[in-house]
Design a protein around this motif. Structure first.
Motif, PDB file in Angstrom:
ATOM      1  N   ARG A 106      -9.500   6.339  -3.281  1.00  0.00           N
ATOM      2  CA  ARG A 106      -8.718   5.238  -3.837  1.00  0.00           C
ATOM      3  C   ARG A 106      -7.285   5.318  -3.326  1.00  0.00           C
ATOM      4  O   ARG A 106      -6.605   6.321  -3.514  1.00  0.00           O
ATOM      5  N   ILE A 107      -6.841   4.248  -2.698  1.00  0.00           N
ATOM      6  CA  ILE A 107      -5.520   4.178  -2.106  1.00  0.00           C
ATOM      7  C   ILE A 107      -4.599   3.334  -2.980  1.00  0.00           C
ATOM      8  O   ILE A 107      -4.991   2.282  -3.493  1.00  0.00           O
ATOM      9  N   ASN A 108      -3.367   3.794  -3.159  1.00  0.00           N
ATOM     10  CA  ASN A 108      -2.336   2.966  -3.785  1.00  0.00           C
ATOM     11  C   ASN A 108      -1.611   2.211  -2.675  1.00  0.00           C
ATOM     12  O   ASN A 108      -0.907   2.826  -1.865  1.00  0.00           O
ATOM     13  N   PRO A 109      -1.771   0.884  -2.620  1.00  0.00           N
ATOM     14  CA  PRO A 109      -1.244   0.128  -1.473  1.00  0.00           C
ATOM     15  C   PRO A 109       0.216  -0.295  -1.611  1.00  0.00           C
ATOM     16  O   PRO A 109       0.746  -0.971  -0.737  1.00  0.00           O
ATOM     17  N   HIS A 110       0.865   0.058  -2.733  1.00  0.00           N
ATOM     18  CA  HIS A 110       2.258  -0.310  -2.996  1.00  0.00           C
ATOM     19  C   HIS A 110       2.425  -1.832  -3.032  1.00  0.00           C
ATOM     20  O   HIS A 110       3.354  -2.388  -2.446  1.00  0.00           O
ATOM     21  N   ILE A 111       1.520  -2.481  -3.753  1.00  0.00           N
ATOM     22  CA  ILE A 111       1.584  -3.931  -3.932  1.00  0.00           C
ATOM     23  C   ILE A 111       1.803  -4.213  -5.418  1.00  0.00           C
ATOM     24  O   ILE A 111       0.965  -3.860  -6.245  1.00  0.00           O
ATOM     25  N   ALA A 112       2.942  -4.819  -5.739  1.00  0.00           N
ATOM     26  CA  ALA A 112       3.278  -5.103  -7.137  1.00  0.00           C
ATOM     27  C   ALA A 112       3.084  -6.592  -7.392  1.00  0.00           C
ATOM     28  O   ALA A 112       4.027  -7.386  -7.318  1.00  0.00           O
ATOM     29  N   GLU A 113       1.844  -6.972  -7.669  1.00  0.00           N
ATOM     30  CA  GLU A 113       1.539  -8.362  -7.991  1.00  0.00           C
ATOM     31  C   GLU A 113       0.563  -8.388  -9.155  1.00  0.00           C
ATOM     32  O   GLU A 113       0.005  -7.371  -9.543  1.00  0.00           O
ATOM     33  N   GLY A 114       0.398  -9.599  -9.703  1.00  0.00           N
ATOM     34  CA  GLY A 114      -0.532  -9.745 -10.807  1.00  0.00           C
ATOM     35  C   GLY A 114       0.176 -10.183 -12.066  1.00  0.00           C
ATOM     36  O   GLY A 114       1.297 -10.715 -12.034  1.00  0.00           O
ATOM     37  N   GLY A 115      -0.448  -9.936 -13.215  1.00  0.00           N
ATOM     38  CA  GLY A 115       0.079 -10.393 -14.484  1.00  0.00           C
ATOM     39  C   GLY A 115       1.010  -9.379 -15.133  1.00  0.00           C
ATOM     40  O   GLY A 115       1.877  -8.791 -14.501  1.00  0.00           O
ATOM     41  N   ASN A 116       0.805  -9.159 -16.425  1.00  0.00           N
ATOM     42  CA  ASN A 116       1.631  -8.240 -17.205  1.00  0.00           C
ATOM     43  C   ASN A 116       1.769  -6.888 -16.498  1.00  0.00           C
ATOM     44  O   ASN A 116       0.817  -6.378 -15.913  1.00  0.00           O
TER      45      ASN A 116
ATOM     46  N   HIS B 158     -10.935   2.430  -1.193  1.00  0.00           N
ATOM     47  CA  HIS B 158     -10.901   1.617  -2.406  1.00  0.00           C
ATOM     48  C   HIS B 158      -9.473   1.326  -2.810  1.00  0.00           C
ATOM     49  O   HIS B 158      -8.590   2.184  -2.695  1.00  0.00           O
ATOM     50  N   ILE B 159      -9.222   0.101  -3.275  1.00  0.00           N
ATOM     51  CA  ILE B 159      -7.956  -0.233  -3.927  1.00  0.00           C
ATOM     52  C   ILE B 159      -8.255  -1.091  -5.143  1.00  0.00           C
ATOM     53  O   ILE B 159      -9.286  -1.766  -5.218  1.00  0.00           O
ATOM     54  N   HIS B 160      -7.365  -1.061  -6.099  1.00  0.00           N
ATOM     55  CA  HIS B 160      -7.361  -2.040  -7.197  1.00  0.00           C
ATOM     56  C   HIS B 160      -5.906  -2.206  -7.591  1.00  0.00           C
ATOM     57  O   HIS B 160      -5.305  -1.299  -8.165  1.00  0.00           O
ATOM     58  N   THR B 161      -5.340  -3.343  -7.251  1.00  0.00           N
ATOM     59  CA  THR B 161      -3.897  -3.513  -7.415  1.00  0.00           C
ATOM     60  C   THR B 161      -3.499  -4.088  -8.764  1.00  0.00           C
ATOM     61  O   THR B 161      -2.313  -4.178  -9.067  1.00  0.00           O
ATOM     62  N   GLY B 162      -4.473  -4.461  -9.590  1.00  0.00           N
ATOM     63  CA  GLY B 162      -4.141  -4.970 -10.921  1.00  0.00           C
ATOM     64  C   GLY B 162      -4.921  -6.226 -11.238  1.00  0.00           C
ATOM     65  O   GLY B 162      -5.862  -6.594 -10.531  1.00  0.00           O
ATOM     66  N   SER B 163      -4.505  -6.906 -12.300  1.00  0.00           N
ATOM     67  CA  SER B 163      -5.251  -8.064 -12.788  1.00  0.00           C
ATOM     68  C   SER B 163      -4.410  -9.333 -12.768  1.00  0.00           C
ATOM     69  O   SER B 163      -3.190  -9.294 -12.720  1.00  0.00           O
ATOM     70  N   ASP B 164      -5.111 -10.454 -12.816  1.00  0.00           N
ATOM     71  CA  ASP B 164      -4.520 -11.793 -12.923  1.00  0.00           C
ATOM     72  C   ASP B 164      -3.853 -12.274 -11.642  1.00  0.00           C
ATOM     73  O   ASP B 164      -2.804 -12.915 -11.672  1.00  0.00           O
TER      74      ASP B 164
ATOM     75  N   VAL C   9      -4.092  -3.136   4.325  1.00  0.00           N
ATOM     76  CA  VAL C   9      -3.868  -1.694   4.149  1.00  0.00           C
ATOM     77  C   VAL C   9      -5.157  -0.927   4.435  1.00  0.00           C
ATOM     78  O   VAL C   9      -5.165   0.060   5.175  1.00  0.00           O
ATOM     79  N   LEU C  10      -6.272  -1.391   3.854  1.00  0.00           N
ATOM     80  CA  LEU C  10      -7.543  -0.693   4.052  1.00  0.00           C
ATOM     81  C   LEU C  10      -8.037  -0.820   5.489  1.00  0.00           C
ATOM     82  O   LEU C  10      -8.593   0.138   6.045  1.00  0.00           O
ATOM     83  N   PHE C  11      -7.855  -1.987   6.099  1.00  0.00           N
ATOM     84  CA  PHE C  11      -8.290  -2.156   7.490  1.00  0.00           C
ATOM     85  C   PHE C  11      -7.591  -1.154   8.405  1.00  0.00           C
ATOM     86  O   PHE C  11      -8.207  -0.584   9.315  1.00  0.00           O
ATOM     87  N   GLU C  12      -6.302  -0.924   8.160  1.00  0.00           N
ATOM     88  CA  GLU C  12      -5.555   0.020   8.982  1.00  0.00           C
ATOM     89  C   GLU C  12      -6.016   1.454   8.718  1.00  0.00           C
ATOM     90  O   GLU C  12      -6.264   2.220   9.657  1.00  0.00           O
ATOM     91  N   LEU C  13      -6.177   1.830   7.445  1.00  0.00           N
ATOM     92  CA  LEU C  13      -6.589   3.201   7.117  1.00  0.00           C
ATOM     93  C   LEU C  13      -8.022   3.479   7.562  1.00  0.00           C
ATOM     94  O   LEU C  13      -8.388   4.630   7.815  1.00  0.00           O
ATOM     95  N   ALA C  14      -8.829   2.443   7.655  1.00  0.00           N
ATOM     96  CA  ALA C  14     -10.227   2.621   8.066  1.00  0.00           C
ATOM     97  C   ALA C  14     -10.339   3.227   9.455  1.00  0.00           C
ATOM     98  O   ALA C  14     -11.363   3.862   9.783  1.00  0.00           O
ATOM     99  N   ASN C  15      -9.295   3.068  10.264  1.00  0.00           N
ATOM    100  CA  ASN C  15      -9.328   3.649  11.615  1.00  0.00           C
ATOM    101  C   ASN C  15      -9.408   5.177  11.588  1.00  0.00           C
ATOM    102  O   ASN C  15      -9.801   5.803  12.571  1.00  0.00           O
TER     103      ASN C  15
END
Length: 418
Positions: A142-152, A189-195, A208-214
């Motif tokens: 599980r990768i943290n992609p440093h993406i701050a989007e979504g709801g609450n 794997h990533i899960h950046t949040g909900s909403d 992010v995953l496409f690049e790390l897949a290399n």
């Protein structure tokens, strides 16, 4: 679910009849709505090898899990007991993706002994896997992609300061551990949040995953988590699944061509599959007129639906007992000894003591986040399947509350000492 002039129905069954049969408060789920959501996702991603893994934490009832399995859905779990429940529901170990966060290594070993697939959430866990199992246990990372989007902010899980996943900036450290122990990495794997409202957030994570897949030539899957937004009120924006399917499918097909072979594209929807299927039916105990507002007190509260208090979440409320009366403004509050508001300043058909209210979008994180706070019972659960309501969880009793408690008679102890 549908409302005509006089009746609120689920698959043609009047919810007032369900309330009379099973009592209140009560969760009621519409199997037809769950199946509709599954079909929507499957239709949107026909150009790839799609795997849908239901995020069990959203609604962890064994009958719901069995319904998912019957529709060809795998399952994603976050605890050892969710694993046990998934196995009880008939899932094969290989259909269960286990993505824990900060759990004990003992739980990890217990889960692996059951044969489930593991997503590694931290460098210490990756090191443990290498030291303990060497090259014998394939893992996802599980990768943290440093993406701050979504709801609450409480449901954003992919930003830089989140506890979830291994930072994308630690790419070289991940590779070093993997190479040291020859750990077979079969997925990212990533899960950046909900909403999330549109496909762009998923495409950012995908890049992010496409690049790390290399770094990993033997991948079997890329898992984009979930977070699809559902509508909570009229006019609310929801994720356009058709747009998501078109954009993500095109990007994924392009990736597979460059990668040299097709692999699985995975999503882990929870709320998207079950939220709109569920209503929480409650009884009106009292209508209390104060100088500034009128309160409707019901036989439920944050112990049964914590989302309004925890996330400021909006749940539409409908008076199903008096659907044609004039509208008035009420604040609907629970019976818990806290500020316990289910809905402020709602325009409802006139509410009277004894009326039944329906809180919509209660299928996800309703029962699964419920509690016995104030020593209250948790409600029963009912699933409407092919026009028939089935009880899928009994209402709790006082014996359930006392189970596990040990009574010590301190007066007797004091008398003995004297």
């Amino acid at each position: 679910m549908q409302i005509d002039q006089n009746r609120y129905q689920i698959q043609g069954v009047d919810v007032l009849e369900i309330a009379r049969e099973f009592g209140l408060p009560l969760y009621v789920y519409d199997a037809e709505k769950i199946i509709e959501k599954i079909n929507t996702l499957q239709a949107a991603f026909r150009g790839v090898q799609l795997k849908i893994k239901y995020a069990a934490k959203a609604l962890t009832n064994v009958s719901i899990l069995k319904l998912m399995r019957s529709r060809g859905i795998d399952v994603e779990v976050v605890s050892i007991n969710e694993i046990r429940m998934a196995l009880l529901a008939g899932f094969e170990p290989g259909q269960i993706m286990y993505t824990p966060s900060g759990v004990s290594f003992g739980e990890i070993q217990e889960a692996l002994a059951l044969g489930v697939r593991l997503n590694v959430d931290s460098l210490p866990l990756l090191e443990f896997m290498g030291q303990t199992f060497g090259s014998t246990k394939p893992v996802g990372i599980r990768i943290n992609p440093h993406i701050a989007e979504g709801g609450n902010i409480k449901i954003q899980t992919g930003h830089k300061d989140s506890k979830f996943g291994i930072s994308m900036e630690q790419r070289s450290q991940i590779r070093a551990v993997v190479e040291r122990y020859a750990i077979p990495v079969v997925g990212l794997h990533i899960h950046t949040g909900s909403d999330f409202k549109n496909a762009d957030a998923f495409l950012k994570g995908a890049e992010v995953l496409f690049e790390l897949a290399n770094d990993y030539p033997n991948l079997e899957f890329l898992d984009f988590g979930s977070g699809f937004k559902v509508a909570y009120r009229e006019g609310d924006h929801s994720t356009d699944i058709g747009e998501l399917g078109r954009k993500v499918t095109a990007a994924f097909q392009n990736f597979c061509e460059k990668y040299g072979r097709e692999i699985d594209l995975c999503f882990e929807p929870g709320k998207f599959l079950v939220s709109e299927s569920g209503v929480l039916l409650v009884n009106v105990n009292i209508v209390k007129e104060n100088p500034s507002r009128t309160f409707v007190g019901v036989d439920s509260g944050l112990n049964h639906l914590i989302r309004p208090m925890m996330y400021d979440a909006y749940h539409e409320i409908v008076n199903v007992s008096n659907p044609t009366a004039e509208k008035q403004t009420y604040s609907v509050v629970g019976y818990i000894c806290e500020t316990d508001t289910l809905g402020w300043d709602r325009s409802l058909n006139e509410v009277r003591p004894g009326d039944v209210l329906a809180l919509k979008n209660a299928g996800a994180y309703g029962f699964s986040m419920s509690s016995n706070y104030n020593s209250r019972f948790r409600p029963a659960e009912v699933l409407v399947y092919e026009g028939k309501p089935y009880l899928i969880r009994q209402r709790e009793t006082f014996e359930d509350l006392m189970r596990g408690q040990i009574e010590v008679d301190f007066e007797e102890e004091i008398t003995v000492k004297k």
